[in-house]
Design an enzyme around this catalytic site. Structure first.
Site, short mmCIF file in Angstrom:
data_model
loop_
_atom_site.label_atom_id
_atom_site.label_comp_id
_atom_site.label_asym_id
_atom_site.label_seq_id
_atom_site.Cartn_x
_atom_site.Cartn_y
_atom_site.Cartn_z
N GLY A 25 -53.89 23.87 -5.89
CA GLY A 25 -54.69 24.67 -6.81
C GLY A 25 -55.20 25.95 -6.15
O GLY A 25 -54.45 26.67 -5.49
N ASP B 25 -63.27 15.75 -14.20
CA ASP B 25 -62.93 17.09 -14.65
C ASP B 25 -63.51 18.05 -13.64
O ASP B 25 -64.68 17.91 -13.25
CB ASP B 25 -63.47 17.36 -16.06
#
Length: 199
Positions: free
Chosen positions: A154, A70
């Site tokens: 991203g 994560d």
């Protein structure tokens, strides 16, 4: 060669993990490779909790050791936001990270600090009955006032690395895979696996 499952079908993550773990004698496979179609809901309030939720779901479904991660992009002057919710923040802009980067700059306003970092937490779960192990790392730098380059993915085009003195939208995949937050966390995992293999 032992198999280890990466809890992601992201091609960039797969390539990075395969390159890193090949030296440990592991073949990294994806959920797609195994015909797994599960998408556990990330309801955790920390990087560790979310990475464990994914690791446990995939370890239970596959019977293999699992790596899950994560990650988040944290802007210091925004209290570490978007952080844990980096993907969801971008989703508010239809997944357009160019727009999300502009929104972060709007939120930052005239703040004198543009400090930012990427954070990665990797969870390694050998099987569902064992305690998870975590390997974490940061990639420090600054939020750029406008995007630079089109490399990476991203928030990369909005990030300048302090360590490399380089805008990550201009960095080669090889350079990023050597110095990024995920690369550093993976290095810690590899060091652990090598030590474990020697015992």
């Amino acid at each position: 060669m032992s198999k280890i499952l990466l809890a992601s079908n992201n091609k960039s993550k797969l390539a990075e993990c395969r390159a890193a773990l090949s030296e440990c004698g592991y073949e990294v496979v994806s959920p797609f490779d195994l015909g797994l179609h599960i998408d556990p809901e990330e309801t955790g309030t920390t990087y560790r909790e979310n990475s464990y939720i994914k690791a446990l779901a995939f370890a239970s479904a596959s019977g293999l050791p699992v790596i899950s991660d994560d990650s988040g992009f944290e802007v210091e002057a925004l209290g570490g936001r978007p952080g844990l919710f980096s993907s969801r923040f971008a989703a508010d802009y239809d997944g357009d990270y160019e727009r999300a980067g502009r929104a972060l700059n709007d939120m930052l306003g005239d703040s004198p600090s543009r400090k930012a970092k990427f954070h990665c937490c990797i969870c390694f779960l050998k099987n569902p009955g064992e305690e998870p192990l975590y390997f974490e790392a940061d990639f420090p730098g600054t939020l750029l006032p406008k995007s630079s380059g089109h490399g990476g993915f991203g928030y990369d085009p909005y990030f300048h690395s302090d360590e490399l003195d380089l805008d990550m939208g201009l960095a080669s995949p090889e350079k990023k895979n050597q110095y990024s937050h995920r690369a550093k966390a993976l290095k810690k995992l590899v060091e652990y696996l090598n030590r474990a293999g020697e015992q």
